[in-house]
Design a protein around this motif. Structure first.
Motif, PDB file in Angstrom:
ATOM      1  N   VAL A 147      51.063  38.141  33.537  1.00  0.00           N
ATOM      2  CA  VAL A 147      50.771  36.727  33.798  1.00  0.00           C
ATOM      3  C   VAL A 147      51.292  36.329  35.167  1.00  0.00           C
ATOM      4  O   VAL A 147      52.472  36.524  35.478  1.00  0.00           O
ATOM      5  CB  VAL A 147      51.393  35.831  32.710  1.00  0.00           C
ATOM      6  N   LEU A 148      50.409  35.788  35.995  1.00  0.00           N
ATOM      7  CA  LEU A 148      50.747  35.286  37.320  1.00  0.00           C
ATOM      8  C   LEU A 148      50.288  33.837  37.419  1.00  0.00           C
ATOM      9  O   LEU A 148      49.385  33.412  36.676  1.00  0.00           O
ATOM     10  CB  LEU A 148      50.055  36.124  38.398  1.00  0.00           C
ATOM     11  N   THR A 149      50.872  33.080  38.324  1.00  0.00           N
ATOM     12  CA  THR A 149      50.500  31.674  38.447  1.00  0.00           C
ATOM     13  C   THR A 149      50.055  31.357  39.876  1.00  0.00           C
ATOM     14  O   THR A 149      50.383  32.061  40.823  1.00  0.00           O
ATOM     15  CB  THR A 149      51.685  30.759  38.084  1.00  0.00           C
ATOM     16  N   PHE A 150      49.290  30.253  39.987  1.00  0.00           N
ATOM     17  CA  PHE A 150      48.851  29.763  41.286  1.00  0.00           C
ATOM     18  C   PHE A 150      48.782  28.245  41.237  1.00  0.00           C
ATOM     19  O   PHE A 150      48.746  27.648  40.143  1.00  0.00           O
ATOM     20  CB  PHE A 150      47.480  30.350  41.660  1.00  0.00           C
ATOM     21  N   GLU A 151      48.739  27.630  42.407  1.00  0.00           N
ATOM     22  CA  GLU A 151      48.629  26.173  42.479  1.00  0.00           C
ATOM     23  C   GLU A 151      47.278  25.719  43.005  1.00  0.00           C
ATOM     24  O   GLU A 151      46.726  24.726  42.541  1.00  0.00           O
ATOM     25  CB  GLU A 151      49.756  25.607  43.345  1.00  0.00           C
ATOM     26  N   THR A 152      46.727  26.431  43.969  1.00  0.00           N
ATOM     27  CA  THR A 152      45.478  25.996  44.585  1.00  0.00           C
ATOM     28  C   THR A 152      44.396  27.053  44.403  1.00  0.00           C
ATOM     29  O   THR A 152      44.674  28.223  44.110  1.00  0.00           O
ATOM     30  CB  THR A 152      45.653  25.751  46.088  1.00  0.00           C
ATOM     31  N   GLU A 153      43.153  26.647  44.593  1.00  0.00           N
ATOM     32  CA  GLU A 153      42.020  27.562  44.510  1.00  0.00           C
ATOM     33  C   GLU A 153      42.163  28.694  45.518  1.00  0.00           C
ATOM     34  O   GLU A 153      41.907  29.867  45.204  1.00  0.00           O
ATOM     35  CB  GLU A 153      40.727  26.787  44.755  1.00  0.00           C
ATOM     36  N   GLU A 154      42.598  28.365  46.717  1.00  0.00           N
ATOM     37  CA  GLU A 154      42.750  29.371  47.754  1.00  0.00           C
ATOM     38  C   GLU A 154      43.814  30.399  47.374  1.00  0.00           C
ATOM     39  O   GLU A 154      43.644  31.601  47.619  1.00  0.00           O
ATOM     40  CB  GLU A 154      43.128  28.699  49.087  1.00  0.00           C
ATOM     41  N   GLU A 155      44.887  29.924  46.755  1.00  0.00           N
ATOM     42  CA  GLU A 155      45.942  30.848  46.326  1.00  0.00           C
ATOM     43  C   GLU A 155      45.440  31.750  45.204  1.00  0.00           C
ATOM     44  O   GLU A 155      45.763  32.943  45.154  1.00  0.00           O
ATOM     45  CB  GLU A 155      47.173  30.061  45.863  1.00  0.00           C
ATOM     46  N   ALA A 156      44.634  31.205  44.302  1.00  0.00           N
ATOM     47  CA  ALA A 156      44.083  32.012  43.215  1.00  0.00           C
ATOM     48  C   ALA A 156      43.231  33.151  43.758  1.00  0.00           C
ATOM     49  O   ALA A 156      43.320  34.304  43.301  1.00  0.00           O
ATOM     50  CB  ALA A 156      43.243  31.133  42.283  1.00  0.00           C
ATOM     51  N   ILE A 157      42.408  32.842  44.748  1.00  0.00           N
ATOM     52  CA  ILE A 157      41.554  33.865  45.359  1.00  0.00           C
ATOM     53  C   ILE A 157      42.395  34.922  46.060  1.00  0.00           C
ATOM     54  O   ILE A 157      42.136  36.128  45.954  1.00  0.00           O
ATOM     55  CB  ILE A 157      40.562  33.214  46.334  1.00  0.00           C
ATOM     56  N   GLU A 158      43.438  34.473  46.764  1.00  0.00           N
ATOM     57  CA  GLU A 158      44.309  35.405  47.473  1.00  0.00           C
ATOM     58  C   GLU A 158      44.982  36.370  46.505  1.00  0.00           C
ATOM     59  O   GLU A 158      45.046  37.580  46.750  1.00  0.00           O
ATOM     60  CB  GLU A 158      45.354  34.630  48.271  1.00  0.00           C
ATOM     61  N   ILE A 159      45.494  35.862  45.383  1.00  0.00           N
ATOM     62  CA  ILE A 159      46.171  36.711  44.397  1.00  0.00           C
ATOM     63  C   ILE A 159      45.162  37.641  43.730  1.00  0.00           C
ATOM     64  O   ILE A 159      45.431  38.829  43.522  1.00  0.00           O
ATOM     65  CB  ILE A 159      46.898  35.851  43.343  1.00  0.00           C
ATOM     66  N   ALA A 160      43.999  37.114  43.403  1.00  0.00           N
ATOM     67  CA  ALA A 160      42.976  37.932  42.749  1.00  0.00           C
ATOM     68  C   ALA A 160      42.596  39.123  43.604  1.00  0.00           C
ATOM     69  O   ALA A 160      42.377  40.239  43.096  1.00  0.00           O
ATOM     70  CB  ALA A 160      41.746  37.082  42.445  1.00  0.00           C
ATOM     71  N   ASN A 201      41.698  37.566  35.232  1.00  0.00           N
ATOM     72  CA  ASN A 201      41.091  36.453  34.506  1.00  0.00           C
ATOM     73  C   ASN A 201      41.730  35.185  35.077  1.00  0.00           C
ATOM     74  O   ASN A 201      42.932  34.948  34.883  1.00  0.00           O
ATOM     75  CB  ASN A 201      41.367  36.565  33.000  1.00  0.00           C
ATOM     76  N   ILE A 202      40.958  34.398  35.809  1.00  0.00           N
ATOM     77  CA  ILE A 202      41.484  33.247  36.544  1.00  0.00           C
ATOM     78  C   ILE A 202      41.189  31.976  35.760  1.00  0.00           C
ATOM     79  O   ILE A 202      40.026  31.636  35.521  1.00  0.00           O
ATOM     80  CB  ILE A 202      40.828  33.157  37.939  1.00  0.00           C
ATOM     81  N   VAL A 203      42.240  31.284  35.348  1.00  0.00           N
ATOM     82  CA  VAL A 203      42.084  30.087  34.518  1.00  0.00           C
ATOM     83  C   VAL A 203      42.544  28.861  35.297  1.00  0.00           C
ATOM     84  O   VAL A 203      43.726  28.734  35.650  1.00  0.00           O
ATOM     85  CB  VAL A 203      42.870  30.208  33.199  1.00  0.00           C
ATOM     86  N   PHE A 204      41.600  27.947  35.559  1.00  0.00           N
ATOM     87  CA  PHE A 204      41.914  26.703  36.257  1.00  0.00           C
ATOM     88  C   PHE A 204      42.286  25.602  35.259  1.00  0.00           C
ATOM     89  O   PHE A 204      42.007  25.717  34.053  1.00  0.00           O
ATOM     90  CB  PHE A 204      40.714  26.266  37.102  1.00  0.00           C
ATOM     91  N   ASP A 205      42.888  24.547  35.781  1.00  0.00           N
ATOM     92  CA  ASP A 205      43.417  23.509  34.893  1.00  0.00           C
ATOM     93  C   ASP A 205      42.340  22.681  34.212  1.00  0.00           C
ATOM     94  O   ASP A 205      42.625  21.947  33.261  1.00  0.00           O
ATOM     95  CB  ASP A 205      44.397  22.592  35.641  1.00  0.00           C
ATOM     96  N   ASP A 206      41.086  22.801  34.669  1.00  0.00           N
ATOM     97  CA  ASP A 206      40.010  22.058  34.018  1.00  0.00           C
ATOM     98  C   ASP A 206      39.248  22.921  33.011  1.00  0.00           C
ATOM     99  O   ASP A 206      38.207  22.522  32.486  1.00  0.00           O
ATOM    100  CB  ASP A 206      39.028  21.511  35.061  1.00  0.00           C
ATOM    101  N   ARG A 249      45.170  41.141  34.323  1.00  0.00           N
ATOM    102  CA  ARG A 249      45.969  40.147  35.048  1.00  0.00           C
ATOM    103  C   ARG A 249      45.460  38.752  34.689  1.00  0.00           C
ATOM    104  O   ARG A 249      44.290  38.441  34.916  1.00  0.00           O
ATOM    105  CB  ARG A 249      45.848  40.347  36.564  1.00  0.00           C
ATOM    106  N   LEU A 250      46.325  37.935  34.122  1.00  0.00           N
ATOM    107  CA  LEU A 250      46.007  36.528  33.870  1.00  0.00           C
ATOM    108  C   LEU A 250      46.555  35.697  35.023  1.00  0.00           C
ATOM    109  O   LEU A 250      47.767  35.657  35.242  1.00  0.00           O
ATOM    110  CB  LEU A 250      46.616  36.068  32.542  1.00  0.00           C
ATOM    111  N   LEU A 251      45.666  35.072  35.766  1.00  0.00           N
ATOM    112  CA  LEU A 251      46.047  34.155  36.834  1.00  0.00           C
ATOM    113  C   LEU A 251      45.780  32.743  36.322  1.00  0.00           C
ATOM    114  O   LEU A 251      44.632  32.364  36.089  1.00  0.00           O
ATOM    115  CB  LEU A 251      45.214  34.401  38.099  1.00  0.00           C
ATOM    116  N   VAL A 252      46.835  31.980  36.115  1.00  0.00           N
ATOM    117  CA  VAL A 252      46.679  30.665  35.498  1.00  0.00           C
ATOM    118  C   VAL A 252      47.289  29.600  36.395  1.00  0.00           C
ATOM    119  O   VAL A 252      48.371  29.783  36.966  1.00  0.00           O
ATOM    120  CB  VAL A 252      47.307  30.640  34.085  1.00  0.00           C
ATOM    121  N   LYS A 298      33.899  34.542  46.431  1.00  0.00           N
ATOM    122  CA  LYS A 298      35.013  34.944  47.283  1.00  0.00           C
ATOM    123  C   LYS A 298      35.894  36.029  46.668  1.00  0.00           C
ATOM    124  O   LYS A 298      36.655  36.681  47.385  1.00  0.00           O
ATOM    125  CB  LYS A 298      35.869  33.720  47.622  1.00  0.00           C
ATOM    126  N   VAL A 299      35.798  36.224  45.360  1.00  0.00           N
ATOM    127  CA  VAL A 299      36.578  37.280  44.715  1.00  0.00           C
ATOM    128  C   VAL A 299      35.889  38.619  44.961  1.00  0.00           C
ATOM    129  O   VAL A 299      34.674  38.755  44.772  1.00  0.00           O
ATOM    130  CB  VAL A 299      36.704  37.013  43.203  1.00  0.00           C
TER     131      VAL A 299
END
Length: 496
Positions: free
Chosen positions: A397-410, A263-268, A295-298, A435-436
């Motif tokens: 719970v996992l964290t990411f900073e950029t969209e590309e990093e979120a996709i990589e972790i997912a 579950n990928i949660v962006f800051d917006d 997996r929560l990717l936030v 991309k996921v």
């Protein structure tokens, strides 16, 4: 309700060729009520001889009365079955909740929705047409037919037995196949109750057969030379065994296996909506669903706020009697699964994981209850609970900073069943969804399925797709027919 059945052991038989029978060797096994931790039902413990009998009955029906029915008449029987399921939904849900410990209201919602699978595929039954193929040879008329693949072996799991059976049953019946079903040894009873509806609906004997039993029955069905296709839902480890067994006979397979879905949660994102989606995605059904958003990717900038919301709600989840309307989370469905999840949590603690909330069995309940658990794995992404399917109420719970990093972790997983994306940007949501690597992606939603939408996964999450019109093709063989039109003498040593 099954109050009277909860107080004593209820005895069941299995269905083979339209007859209710015991196992050939007389063996029985017991089914445990996971809320009470006590046995409540007894069923036959079938094995190879019983599978042989069921496959023979299914083959006889395929070559007999069922095979002679028109597609339209098959559809009529399927619609009648759907009506009966709707009429008996409360009873089926009560049995299923007693057998697997999941919430009665969830099982009732599934039982009420299940008829839609029968209705949808009943409507498709007489629309399975072939093609007329243009020929480069004017003396030939060429067309294709989609014929029933034959006898189908359906091996179903313990978490949602009859709904996930419906994913296989409805397209198989529409295609004209017959079935032998082996439900999980942990939750066989709702399938036996479901089987009672077939005679009432008017299906010929042998179209639908149920063999209850343990691993021996499943192995016999997977490797049976009389089975033309296997539909299996379960773990990737067991799915591999099913695939290997079927390969000996070139048996076609559809495998719907596990997941480690992000579950990928962006800051917006709307964080309140995202928090609700995360809670429902992993703690709904006690986490016992292949599509669990475990997996929560936030995005780091909103991690603390979102995690606070999710943890606060997790601590208030009401656990208790699955039959109670107030209960929000029931027990684990089986004793082995309870022990497996508890072992994974113990190993996570030993590895230094940060347990935000939960992490243990519930001290306030008997039965197989585990607290809703959140593990902050942002500093330890190699934990077992992060990499492997838990199939319990555990969120990593996992964290990411950029969209590309979120996709990589997912995508950093052997699984690829489902994913959720939470953002108020339609462009970002669509971009990331493409991309996921997952068979189903929800944008600002989670855990939604329908009979007309394909469902299945990438990688270790399985082979093939269930649901949707194309699922019928998985239960057919395509035959090409060439008709010579002129009757002219041809060179017997030429082709074409």
């Amino acid at each position: 309700m099954l109050d009277e059945q909860r107080t004593g052991l209820v005895d069941y038989q299995m269905l083979i060729g339209g007859e209710w029978v015991e196992a050939a060797d007389g063996s029985k096994m017991k089914s445990e009520n996971p809320y009470k931790g006590t046995d409540w039902a007894s069923v036959p413990d079938g094995a190879e001889a019983d599978v042989d009998a069921a496959v023979a009955a299914a083959r006889s029906a395929l070559n007999g009365e069922w095979g002679a029915l028109s597609a339209r008449d098959r559809g009529k029987l399927m619609r009648r079955l759907g009506d009966l399921i709707a009429e008996r939904a409360e009873h089926l849900a009560s049995v299923e909740s007693t057998d697997n410990g999941k919430l009665y209201k969830e099982m009732l919602a599934q039982a009420k929705y299940l008829p839609e699978w029968l209705y949808y595929f009943a409507g498709a039954a007489d629309k399975i047409g072939g093609d007329v193929i243009p020929s480069e040879r004017p003396n030939f008329h060429i067309y294709t037919r989609h014929e029933p693949i034959g006898v189908v072996g359906a091996i179903t799991p313990w978490n949602s037995p009859i709904l996930l059976l419906g994913f296989k049953l409805a397209p198989a019946l529409a295609a004209g196949c017959t079935l032998v079903v082996k439900p999980s040894e942990h939750t066989p009873v709702s399938t036996l109750e479901f089987a009672k509806l077939f005679e009432e609906a008017g299906f010929p004997p042998g179209v639908f057969n149920v063999v209850t039993g343990g691993p021996a029955a499943g192995a016999a069905l997977s490797s049976h030379p009389g089975i033309n296709k296997i539909g299996f839902t379960g773990s990737d480890a067991t799915g591999r065994k099913v695939l290997q067994a079927g390969a000996e006979n070139f048996t076609r397979v559809t495998l719907e296996l596990g997941g480690k879905s992000p579950n990928i949660v962006f800051d917006d994102a709307d964080l309140e909506a995202a928090a609700n989606g995360v809670i429902a995605g992993v703690f709904g059904a006690t986490g016992q669903t292949c599509m669990a958003g475990s997996r929560l990717l936030v995005q780091k900038s909103v991690k603390e706020e979102l995690l606070q919301r999710v943890a606060k709600r997790a601590r208030t989840i009401v656990m208790g009697d699955p039959m109670s309307a107030e209960t929000e989370m029931g027990p684990m469905a089986t004793r082995p699964q309870f022990e497996k999840v508890m072992g994974m949590l113990a190993r996570a603690r030993d590895a230094g994981a940060e347990i935000v909330t939960g992490g243990d069995a519930s001290p306030n309940h008997d039965g197989f209850f585990i607290q809703p658990t959140i593990v902050d794995a942002s500093e330890n992404t190699d934990l077992e609970v992060v990499r492997d399917e838990v199939f319990g109420p555990v969120l990593s719970v996992l964290t990411f900073e950029t969209e590309e990093e979120a996709i990589e972790i997912a995508n950093d997983t052997r699984f690829g069943l489902a994913a959720g994306i939470w953002t108020q940007s339609g462009q970002r949501g669509t971009r990331v969804a493409h991309k996921v690597r997952a068979g189903t992606v929800w944008i600002n939603a989670y855990r939604v399925v329908a009979p007309n939408v394909p469902f299945g996964g990438f990688g270790h999450s399985g082979i093939g797709r269930e649901n949707g019109f194309d699922a019928i093709r998985a239960y057919t063989e395509t035959k090409s027919v060439w008709t010579e039109l002129t009757g002219a003498t041809r060179d017997p040593f030429s082709i074409g």
